[in-house]
Motif scaffolding. Structure first.
Motif, PDB file in Angstrom:
ATOM      1  N   LYS A 177     -22.053   4.752  38.564  1.00 41.23           N
ATOM      2  CA  LYS A 177     -23.033   5.687  39.117  1.00 41.23           C
ATOM      3  C   LYS A 177     -24.436   5.205  38.794  1.00 41.23           C
ATOM      4  O   LYS A 177     -24.703   4.808  37.655  1.00 41.23           O
ATOM      5  CB  LYS A 177     -22.805   7.061  38.492  1.00 41.23           C
ATOM      6  CG  LYS A 177     -23.622   8.165  39.070  1.00 41.23           C
ATOM      7  CD  LYS A 177     -24.754   8.677  38.245  1.00 41.23           C
ATOM      8  CE  LYS A 177     -24.510   8.963  36.818  1.00 41.23           C
ATOM      9  NZ  LYS A 177     -25.702   9.449  36.103  1.00 41.23           N
ATOM     10  N   LEU A 178     -25.298   5.220  39.778  1.00 36.38           N
ATOM     11  CA  LEU A 178     -26.710   4.900  39.535  1.00 36.38           C
ATOM     12  C   LEU A 178     -27.553   6.107  39.906  1.00 36.38           C
ATOM     13  O   LEU A 178     -27.176   6.900  40.761  1.00 36.38           O
ATOM     14  CB  LEU A 178     -27.165   3.729  40.416  1.00 36.38           C
ATOM     15  CG  LEU A 178     -26.602   2.341  40.137  1.00 36.38           C
ATOM     16  CD1 LEU A 178     -27.078   1.378  41.217  1.00 36.38           C
ATOM     17  CD2 LEU A 178     -27.027   1.842  38.746  1.00 36.38           C
ATOM     18  N   GLU A 179     -28.707   6.210  39.249  1.00 34.61           N
ATOM     19  CA  GLU A 179     -29.736   7.140  39.703  1.00 34.61           C
ATOM     20  C   GLU A 179     -30.982   6.331  39.924  1.00 34.61           C
ATOM     21  O   GLU A 179     -31.210   5.326  39.258  1.00 34.61           O
ATOM     22  CB  GLU A 179     -29.966   8.236  38.655  1.00 34.61           C
ATOM     23  CG  GLU A 179     -28.755   9.136  38.545  1.00 34.61           C
ATOM     24  CD  GLU A 179     -28.928  10.288  37.581  1.00 34.61           C
ATOM     25  OE1 GLU A 179     -30.085  10.692  37.326  1.00 34.61           O
ATOM     26  OE2 GLU A 179     -27.906  10.770  37.088  1.00 34.61           O
ATOM     27  N   PHE A 180     -31.784   6.750  40.892  1.00 37.11           N
ATOM     28  CA  PHE A 180     -33.005   6.033  41.218  1.00 37.11           C
ATOM     29  C   PHE A 180     -34.207   6.944  41.006  1.00 37.11           C
ATOM     30  O   PHE A 180     -34.105   8.163  41.136  1.00 37.11           O
ATOM     31  CB  PHE A 180     -32.970   5.557  42.669  1.00 37.11           C
ATOM     32  CG  PHE A 180     -31.979   4.441  42.888  1.00 37.11           C
ATOM     33  CD1 PHE A 180     -32.382   3.117  42.802  1.00 37.11           C
ATOM     34  CD2 PHE A 180     -30.644   4.715  43.134  1.00 37.11           C
ATOM     35  CE1 PHE A 180     -31.469   2.078  42.972  1.00 37.11           C
ATOM     36  CE2 PHE A 180     -29.720   3.686  43.305  1.00 37.11           C
ATOM     37  CZ  PHE A 180     -30.133   2.366  43.225  1.00 37.11           C
ATOM     38  N   GLY A 181     -35.334   6.312  40.671  1.00 33.92           N
ATOM     39  CA  GLY A 181     -36.573   7.065  40.499  1.00 33.92           C
ATOM     40  C   GLY A 181     -37.703   6.391  41.245  1.00 33.92           C
ATOM     41  O   GLY A 181     -37.596   5.216  41.627  1.00 33.92           O
ATOM     42  N   ARG A 182     -38.777   7.156  41.474  1.00 38.05           N
ATOM     43  CA  ARG A 182     -39.986   6.614  42.090  1.00 38.05           C
ATOM     44  C   ARG A 182     -41.027   6.399  41.004  1.00 38.05           C
ATOM     45  O   ARG A 182     -41.339   7.334  40.253  1.00 38.05           O
ATOM     46  CB  ARG A 182     -40.586   7.599  43.093  1.00 38.05           C
ATOM     47  CG  ARG A 182     -39.681   7.999  44.207  1.00 38.05           C
ATOM     48  CD  ARG A 182     -40.358   9.089  45.057  1.00 38.05           C
ATOM     49  NE  ARG A 182     -39.412   9.629  46.021  1.00 38.05           N
ATOM     50  CZ  ARG A 182     -38.672  10.720  45.828  1.00 38.05           C
ATOM     51  NH1 ARG A 182     -38.792  11.425  44.702  1.00 38.05           N
ATOM     52  NH2 ARG A 182     -37.820  11.125  46.754  1.00 38.05           N
ATOM     53  N   LEU A 183     -41.551   5.178  40.929  1.00 41.27           N
ATOM     54  CA  LEU A 183     -42.690   4.923  40.042  1.00 41.27           C
ATOM     55  C   LEU A 183     -43.933   5.565  40.646  1.00 41.27           C
ATOM     56  O   LEU A 183     -43.903   6.021  41.800  1.00 41.27           O
ATOM     57  CB  LEU A 183     -42.904   3.415  39.887  1.00 41.27           C
ATOM     58  CG  LEU A 183     -41.756   2.617  39.265  1.00 41.27           C
ATOM     59  CD1 LEU A 183     -42.110   1.124  39.241  1.00 41.27           C
ATOM     60  CD2 LEU A 183     -41.479   3.106  37.841  1.00 41.27           C
TER      61      LEU A 183
END
Ligand code: UDP
Length: 236
Positions: A177-183
């Motif tokens: 499982k991955l989670e992504f974020g916005r810089l």
């Protein structure tokens, strides 16, 4: 770098502010949960393994051209990461059938797919993280179409890099499982952790499970599995 006020406490980690508004400190706990928090326990030393392994894997991704939120490991359990706004999607890549895939579609575990699959869950504890597709994610305003495309491309790229890396350690990467974020500038990066809590691993030769399934399914040897993955990654 010093921890300031605690911003968040999740199931396995705490997040703290720092004097730099663009940086957070993550602190890994030994607490373990499964089945959306219904099963609770502790896995002694897990926080150390997950912190160190996740940081090491993030650096492998960086070397392979995938930017991440990783900045600097402070100690066994604490790491400086870039502040991101999390896209509320759990992104799951599968190379081999297991877990909810096997259950939902009525197939046995251990079937190697002709090519990897991707799926999304909507990160929402009250709803139990329901499965959603990318049209639903867009309709709900969780991410833009461009962001969703970037997330898909990056998730498969992460899989290619990690699958090859774990193979060199005699470990099969079944799913993760991955989670992504916005810089701050909108760049999408993998955030959160990549560890035996969030991946399924097994030994290529013996098929022995080396991940949190040992906790989920009361198989015993939970700490040993985390330690074995730590040994292989760090050549101990
Ligand atoms: N996973 C995770 N967090 C979750 C759900 C799944 O890290 O909240 C990981 C899990 O460790 C496995 C992969 O995502 O490596 C696929 O999990 P699956 O959908 O099969 O669900 P599970 O059987 O874990 O409920």
């Amino acid at each position: 770098m010093e921890k300031l006020n605690q911003l968040y406490e999740g199931k396995a980690k705490k997040v703290f502010a720092t004097e730099d508004p663009d940086l957070y400190i993550v602190s890994y706990k030994d607490d373990a949960t499964a089945f959306n928090g219904l099963k609770k326990g502790t896995i002694s030393g897990k926080g150390v393994v997950n912190n160190k392994m996740s940081n090491f894997l993030m650096q492998i991704l960086e070397k392979n051209g995938v930017p991440t939120h990783y900045v600097e490991e402070l100690n066994d359990r604490e790491t400086v990461v870039k502040k991101v706004s999390i896209v509320p999607l759990e992104v799951i890549i599968r190379n081999v059938s297991a877990g909810s895939f096997a259950k939902n579609y009525g197939v046995e575990e251990g079937i190697t797919f002709p090519e990897p699959t991707i799926e999304f869950s909507y990160k929402n504890d009250d709803l139990g993280d329901p499965l959603i597709n990318s049209y639903h994610a867009f309709a709900l305003g969780l991410a833009t179409k461009e962001e969703i495309q970037t997330i898909k491309d990056m998730a498969f790229r992460v899989n290619d890099v990690l699958k090859e890396y774990f193979k060199s350690l005699g470990v099969r990467l079944i799913d993760f499982k991955l989670e992504f974020g916005r810089l701050g500038d909108g760049t999408i990066v993998p955030a959160d952790e990549i560890s035996p809590d969030t991946c399924r691993f097994c030994d290529i030769n013996t098929n022995e499970k080396l991940d949190k399934d040992r906790f989920r399914r009361d198989l015993g040897g939970v700490e040993d599995a985390y330690n074995e993955m730590m040994k292989r990654v760090f050549n101990l």
